[in-house]
Design a protein around this motif. Structure first.
Motif, PDB file in Angstrom:
ATOM      1  N   ASN A 125       0.449   2.574   1.380  1.00 27.94           N
ATOM      2  CA  ASN A 125       0.231   1.395   0.541  1.00 27.94           C
ATOM      3  C   ASN A 125      -0.374   0.255   1.346  1.00 27.94           C
ATOM      4  OD1 ASN A 125       2.018   2.765  -1.338  1.00 27.94           O
ATOM      5  ND2 ASN A 125       2.365   0.751  -2.272  1.00 27.94           N
ATOM      6  N   ASN A 126      -1.242  -0.510   0.662  1.00 26.83           N
ATOM      7  CA  ASN A 126      -1.619  -1.813   1.195  1.00 26.83           C
ATOM      8  C   ASN A 126      -0.463  -2.779   0.987  1.00 26.83           C
ATOM      9  OD1 ASN A 126      -4.603  -0.755   0.129  1.00 26.83           O
ATOM     10  ND2 ASN A 126      -4.625  -1.840   2.067  1.00 26.83           N
ATOM     11  N   VAL A 127      -0.456  -3.845   1.772  1.00 24.57           N
ATOM     12  CA  VAL A 127       0.631  -4.809   1.733  1.00 24.57           C
ATOM     13  C   VAL A 127       0.051  -6.208   1.518  1.00 24.57           C
ATOM     14  CG1 VAL A 127       2.456  -5.865   3.138  1.00 24.57           C
ATOM     15  CG2 VAL A 127       2.101  -3.397   3.219  1.00 24.57           C
ATOM     16  N   ASP A 128       0.699  -6.983   0.649  1.00 31.06           N
ATOM     17  CA  ASP A 128       0.312  -8.373   0.412  1.00 31.06           C
ATOM     18  C   ASP A 128       0.932  -9.217   1.525  1.00 31.06           C
ATOM     19  OD1 ASP A 128      -0.409 -10.807  -0.594  1.00 31.06           O
ATOM     20  OD2 ASP A 128       0.962 -10.765  -2.306  1.00 31.06           O
ATOM     21  N   VAL A 129       0.103  -9.572   2.496  1.00 33.53           N
ATOM     22  CA  VAL A 129       0.580 -10.171   3.754  1.00 33.53           C
ATOM     23  C   VAL A 129       0.590 -11.692   3.663  1.00 33.53           C
ATOM     24  CG1 VAL A 129       0.037 -10.420   6.211  1.00 33.53           C
ATOM     25  CG2 VAL A 129      -0.256  -8.209   5.081  1.00 33.53           C
ATOM     26  N   ARG A 143      -3.256  -0.059   5.635  1.00 33.49           N
ATOM     27  CA  ARG A 143      -2.222   0.595   4.826  1.00 33.49           C
ATOM     28  C   ARG A 143      -1.103   1.119   5.725  1.00 33.49           C
ATOM     29  NH1 ARG A 143      -4.265   5.024   0.966  1.00 33.49           N
ATOM     30  NH2 ARG A 143      -5.103   5.897   2.891  1.00 33.49           N
ATOM     31  N   PHE A 144       0.088   1.208   5.155  1.00 32.99           N
ATOM     32  CA  PHE A 144       1.270   1.635   5.905  1.00 32.99           C
ATOM     33  C   PHE A 144       2.017   2.706   5.111  1.00 32.99           C
ATOM     34  CE2 PHE A 144       0.056  -2.564   7.165  1.00 32.99           C
ATOM     35  CZ  PHE A 144       0.127  -2.512   8.541  1.00 32.99           C
ATOM     36  N   ALA A 169       6.329 -10.161   3.072  1.00 35.27           N
ATOM     37  CA  ALA A 169       5.204  -9.347   2.599  1.00 35.27           C
ATOM     38  C   ALA A 169       5.695  -8.455   1.465  1.00 35.27           C
ATOM     39  CB  ALA A 169       4.657  -8.499   3.741  1.00 35.27           C
ATOM     40  N   TRP A 170       4.811  -8.194   0.497  1.00 34.16           N
ATOM     41  CA  TRP A 170       5.178  -7.429  -0.687  1.00 34.16           C
ATOM     42  C   TRP A 170       4.232  -6.254  -0.882  1.00 34.16           C
ATOM     43  CZ3 TRP A 170       9.346  -8.916  -3.796  1.00 34.16           C
ATOM     44  CH2 TRP A 170       9.884 -10.183  -3.528  1.00 34.16           C
ATOM     45  N   THR A 171       4.697  -5.252  -1.598  1.00 33.78           N
ATOM     46  CA  THR A 171       3.830  -4.188  -2.087  1.00 33.78           C
ATOM     47  C   THR A 171       4.397  -3.700  -3.410  1.00 33.78           C
ATOM     48  OG1 THR A 171       2.616  -2.191  -1.423  1.00 33.78           O
ATOM     49  CG2 THR A 171       4.983  -2.220  -0.976  1.00 33.78           C
ATOM     50  N   SER A 172       3.733  -2.731  -4.048  1.00 29.32           N
ATOM     51  CA  SER A 172       4.236  -2.225  -5.324  1.00 29.32           C
ATOM     52  C   SER A 172       3.972  -0.737  -5.441  1.00 29.32           C
ATOM     53  CB  SER A 172       3.599  -2.977  -6.498  1.00 29.32           C
ATOM     54  OG  SER A 172       2.203  -2.824  -6.480  1.00 29.32           O
TER      55      SER A 172
END
Length: 212
Positions: A125-129, A143-144, A169-172
């Motif tokens: 996933n990409n992360v909203d940093v 991506r992590f 940081a957020w992801t979904s």
């Protein structure tokens, strides 16, 4: 010649410790896998891994006095990195299969099941940093790798005037948003596995070693 930073990876019965040790060694740390309280306290940095159920990880952590080690290190401003369930146990509580377990309570909040038809969430996933992140310096667009069914879906820490707020940081996954990582002074944590995230994960670990 600069000395290699010393890192203790806390061995409290959780899985996945060997890959964390190898990843840290590759980025230049002198790593010890240990359940010894003195070694864990005296290392430049402490990594708290975690795989499996919240309740089992908390039981193992308490048996190894890991909750006390984390508290004492942070009271002295000494860096700690939590990974996967090692991040989750830093929160106030976890709820799995109707069972509520008290966590380390470094942050308020509840670890709960991701609202998705198919779990675990497994993949990249990409992360909203957050802006000016030290953790994601140089890797904000990368991506992590995630493997989990539970997460923190609501950040509840109220900012205190005069203190720097944690960077979150957020992801979904499947439309459900949850915390991917937190930077809070000497306490860093990731829901994803940096040790399984290739070059981006290696850079994140390097950024953490820079704290030490």
């Amino acid at each position: 010649m600069t000395a290699r930073p010393t890192v203790a990876v806390l061995d409290y019965g959780s899985g996945n410790v060997r890959s964390a040790v190898r990843a840290l060694e590759r980025v230049g740390a002198d790593v010890t896998l240990t359940s010894d309280e003195t070694v864990a306290m005296e290392a430049d940095g402490l990594v708290v891994p975690g795989v499996g159920a919240f309740e089992a990880c908390m039981s193992g952590l308490q048996a190894a006095h890991g909750d006390r080690i984390i508290d004492h290190r942070l009271a002295g401003g000494r860096p700690v990195l939590g990974v996967c369930v090692g991040m989750q146990v830093l929160f106030e509580r976890g709820i799995e299969h109707g069972v509520e377990t008290v966590g380390c309570a470094q942050w308020p909040g509840t670890v709960e099941r991701i609202e998705a038809e198919i779990v675990p969430h497994m993949g990249w996933n990409n992360v909203d940093v957050p802006e000016d992140s030290r953790m994601f310096a140089g890797i904000a667009g990368e991506r992590f790798y995630f493997v989990h069914s539970y997460g923190v879906r609501d950040w509840r820490l109220v900012p205190v005037e005069g203190l720097q707020a944690p960077a979150v940081a957020w992801t979904s996954y499947a439309g459900d948003r949850f915390v991917a990582a937190v930077e809070n002074g000497p306490l860093w944590a990731t829901q994803f596995h940096p040790e399984k995230s290739g070059d981006a994960g290696a850079q994140l670990l390097t950024n953490w070693l820079d704290l030490l």
